[in-house]
Design a protein around this motif. Sequence first.
Motif, PDB file in Angstrom:
ATOM      1  N   MET A 152       0.813  -1.179   0.000  1.00  0.00           N
ATOM      2  CA  MET A 152       0.000   0.000   0.000  1.00  0.00           C
ATOM      3  C   MET A 152       0.865   1.253   0.000  1.00  0.00           C
ATOM      4  N   ALA A 153       1.893   1.250   0.817  1.00  0.00           N
ATOM      5  CA  ALA A 153       2.769   2.425   0.895  1.00  0.00           C
ATOM      6  C   ALA A 153       3.396   2.734  -0.454  1.00  0.00           C
ATOM      7  N   ASP A 154       3.814   1.693  -1.171  1.00  0.00           N
ATOM      8  CA  ASP A 154       4.405   1.887  -2.500  1.00  0.00           C
ATOM      9  C   ASP A 154       3.384   2.494  -3.462  1.00  0.00           C
ATOM     10  N   PHE A 155       2.140   2.037  -3.385  1.00  0.00           N
ATOM     11  CA  PHE A 155       1.101   2.580  -4.254  1.00  0.00           C
ATOM     12  C   PHE A 155       0.919   4.074  -3.997  1.00  0.00           C
ATOM     13  N   PHE A 156       0.744   4.449  -2.731  1.00  0.00           N
ATOM     14  CA  PHE A 156       0.520   5.854  -2.410  1.00  0.00           C
ATOM     15  C   PHE A 156       1.725   6.711  -2.785  1.00  0.00           C
ATOM     16  N   GLN A 157       2.908   6.169  -2.628  1.00  0.00           N
ATOM     17  CA  GLN A 157       4.114   6.909  -3.020  1.00  0.00           C
ATOM     18  C   GLN A 157       4.164   7.074  -4.539  1.00  0.00           C
ATOM     19  N   SER A 158       3.775   6.050  -5.277  1.00  0.00           N
ATOM     20  CA  SER A 158       3.845   6.119  -6.738  1.00  0.00           C
ATOM     21  C   SER A 158       2.822   7.082  -7.337  1.00  0.00           C
ATOM     22  N   VAL A 159       1.672   7.266  -6.698  1.00  0.00           N
ATOM     23  CA  VAL A 159       0.674   8.181  -7.245  1.00  0.00           C
ATOM     24  C   VAL A 159       0.786   9.597  -6.693  1.00  0.00           C
ATOM     25  N   ALA A 160       1.655   9.815  -5.727  1.00  0.00           N
ATOM     26  CA  ALA A 160       1.783  11.137  -5.110  1.00  0.00           C
ATOM     27  C   ALA A 160       1.969  12.271  -6.126  1.00  0.00           C
ATOM     28  N   PRO A 161       2.846  12.122  -7.131  1.00  0.00           N
ATOM     29  CA  PRO A 161       3.048  13.233  -8.071  1.00  0.00           C
ATOM     30  C   PRO A 161       1.819  13.556  -8.931  1.00  0.00           C
ATOM     31  N   VAL A 162       0.936  12.596  -9.107  1.00  0.00           N
ATOM     32  CA  VAL A 162      -0.228  12.806  -9.988  1.00  0.00           C
ATOM     33  C   VAL A 162      -1.546  12.507  -9.289  1.00  0.00           C
ATOM     34  N   LYS A 163      -1.557  12.543  -7.964  1.00  0.00           N
ATOM     35  CA  LYS A 163      -2.749  12.092  -7.245  1.00  0.00           C
ATOM     36  C   LYS A 163      -3.991  12.911  -7.560  1.00  0.00           C
ATOM     37  N   GLU A 164      -3.871  14.226  -7.795  1.00  0.00           N
ATOM     38  CA  GLU A 164      -5.056  15.012  -8.109  1.00  0.00           C
ATOM     39  C   GLU A 164      -5.687  14.548  -9.420  1.00  0.00           C
ATOM     40  N   VAL A 165      -4.855  14.334 -10.427  1.00  0.00           N
ATOM     41  CA  VAL A 165      -5.357  13.868 -11.720  1.00  0.00           C
ATOM     42  C   VAL A 165      -5.886  12.440 -11.586  1.00  0.00           C
ATOM     43  N   PHE A 166      -5.141  11.592 -10.913  1.00  0.00           N
ATOM     44  CA  PHE A 166      -5.517  10.199 -10.724  1.00  0.00           C
ATOM     45  C   PHE A 166      -6.874  10.087 -10.027  1.00  0.00           C
ATOM     46  N   MET A 167      -7.082  10.856  -8.977  1.00  0.00           N
ATOM     47  CA  MET A 167      -8.342  10.792  -8.233  1.00  0.00           C
ATOM     48  C   MET A 167      -9.484  11.436  -9.016  1.00  0.00           C
ATOM     49  N   SER A 168      -9.191  12.415  -9.865  1.00  0.00           N
ATOM     50  CA  SER A 168     -10.254  13.061 -10.631  1.00  0.00           C
ATOM     51  C   SER A 168     -10.918  12.098 -11.612  1.00  0.00           C
ATOM     52  N   VAL A 169     -10.208  11.033 -11.982  1.00  0.00           N
ATOM     53  CA  VAL A 169     -10.794  10.015 -12.861  1.00  0.00           C
ATOM     54  C   VAL A 169     -12.060   9.457 -12.231  1.00  0.00           C
ATOM     55  N   TRP A 170     -12.080   9.335 -10.919  1.00  0.00           N
ATOM     56  CA  TRP A 170     -13.231   8.808 -10.196  1.00  0.00           C
ATOM     57  C   TRP A 170     -14.038   9.898  -9.502  1.00  0.00           C
ATOM     58  N   GLY A 171     -13.770  11.145  -9.836  1.00  0.00           N
ATOM     59  CA  GLY A 171     -14.521  12.246  -9.245  1.00  0.00           C
ATOM     60  C   GLY A 171     -14.211  12.470  -7.778  1.00  0.00           C
ATOM     61  N   ARG A 172     -13.019  12.120  -7.370  1.00  0.00           N
ATOM     62  CA  ARG A 172     -12.611  12.299  -5.970  1.00  0.00           C
ATOM     63  C   ARG A 172     -11.596  13.422  -5.872  1.00  0.00           C
ATOM     64  N   SER A 173     -11.591  14.103  -4.747  1.00  0.00           N
ATOM     65  CA  SER A 173     -10.605  15.157  -4.533  1.00  0.00           C
ATOM     66  C   SER A 173      -9.412  14.658  -3.721  1.00  0.00           C
TER      67      SER A 173
END
Length: 60
Positions: free
Chosen positions: A1-22
Amino acid sequence: MADFFQSVAPVKEVFMSVWGRSRCPSASSLSRFLAAVNPEAVGLVSDRASSNRGNSNPVD
């Protein structure tokens, strides 16, 4: 899990917007969700994602 969150950190806003999440879900929420997902469905999604690597248009 930690690796996942670290890997999406640079693009998390865009990544979460795919699902309409902030925001990203908490690690414990995501872990509970993934534990409840049907293993066959995970395999199908994984296969689909693997077959689309490098494809400029991942959605058919």
